[in-house]
Design a protein around this motif. Structure first.
Motif: not given
Length: 313
Positions: A103, A107, A139
């Motif tokens: 992630w 991101c 997120g």
């Protein structure tokens, strides 16, 4: 020789050296331009081709089906892959550097791409922040799923400590000797940290985040073709940093697909991986096919590209 004459000779030598350096630089730059021109043209061609592929309606509508088929039937590859492959090692570089920070990579690169695309299209800070909020909401969804799954795993599992079996006088294990000792009030993280064994129901968080990131990347990158078409209509050349970010995001998408295939093939865990993939799909469905299709007055940040390629904000 007086000081004035010496200074004049030094200045003359400096001018000569500067002229030589300029000539050498010009000789080096000239062939460099001939090399960079075809590379730049090839890079632009690849960028436009990838933008067209990701923006194609066939890819956008059916990418989740291809990903679902990969999650469902990927573990079957474990019957053909070699256990001596470098990808069968859980400490491989790809797993250590990318899989454990999936992630974070998504991101940073996707957020940078969305911010630069939105600002270069409209020069509006509020609109840029609105589009960037999609990444923040995804997120939050991933953080909430991870926390919830951790709580469910701790509640549904148990921690066991391996015991050395007792031996009789001949050195053979005594019959009926238990091999595991149950430890209550232990979380999965503390159990594994203590080098003990955890047994229970779980959902593959790796498969969840990989599927969610792949679907998110396809959604966010699909509008780059429209941006290139708008720049062409306005007779403007596309931004080089934006094109570089787009290519980096495409490379990241390929890495996530390869990692997902490797995890499914070399470390099959049915049905936890299928449950993780299903949760990733539901998360994408709820955001991009549900919430983001609402109007801004309903608290929706909008779909990718909304308000960027027309006269409305």
């Amino acid at each position: 020789m007086d000081s004035n004459t010496e200074n004049s000779w030094k200045s003359f030598g400096a001018e000569v050296n500067l002229e030589k350096l300029q000539k050498v630089a010009a000789e080096l730059i000239l062939p460099g331009r001939f090399i960079l021109r075809p590379l730049s043209a090839a890079l632009e061609l690849v960028t436009r081709l990838l933008a067209w592929v990701l923006g194609c309606s066939l890819v956008r509508r059916h990418f989740h089906l291809m990903l679902s088929g990969l999650v469902l039937f990927g573990p079957l590859l474990s019957f053909w892959v070699s256990r001596y492959s470098i990808f069968a090692n859980g400490n491989h570089y790809l797993y250590r550097k990318f899989l454990r920070s999936t992630w974070g990579w998504t991101c940073i690169l996707t957020g940078s791409f969305v911010s630069l695309l939105s600002f270069s299209a409209r020069r509006s800070v509020s609109l840029t922040l609105r589009h960037l909020s999609r990444i923040g909401l995804a997120g939050l969804l991933w953080w909430g799923c991870r926390r919830l799954l951790t709580l469910l795993e701790d509640a549904a599992g148990a921690c066991y400590e391996p015991l050395a079996p007792a031996q009789d006088a001949h050195g053979s294990p005594a019959p009926g000797q238990p091999l595991l000792l149950l430890h209550e009030n232990q979380s999965k993280a503390s159990c594994l940290k203590a080098n003990m064994m955890w047994r229970g129901y779980e959902v593959s968080q790796e498969t969840l985040v990989l599927c969610l990131c792949c679907l998110l990347l396809v959604e966010e990158l699909s509008v780059f073709g429209r941006h290139l078409a708008q720049e062409r209509r306005l007779h403007r050349s596309p931004s080089s940093p934006l094109g570089a970010l787009f290519l980096l995001c495409v490379v990241l998408l390929i890495i996530w697909m390869v990692l997902l295939l490797c995890v499914l093939a070399y470390f099959p865990a049915w049905p936890s991986q299928q449950l993780g993939g299903a949760l990733g799909y539901l998360g994408w469905r709820g955001l991009y096919q549900g919430w983001y299709r609402l109007t801004p007055s309903q608290g929706s940040p909008g779909l990718p590209g909304e308000g960027l390629f027309n006269g409305r904000l």
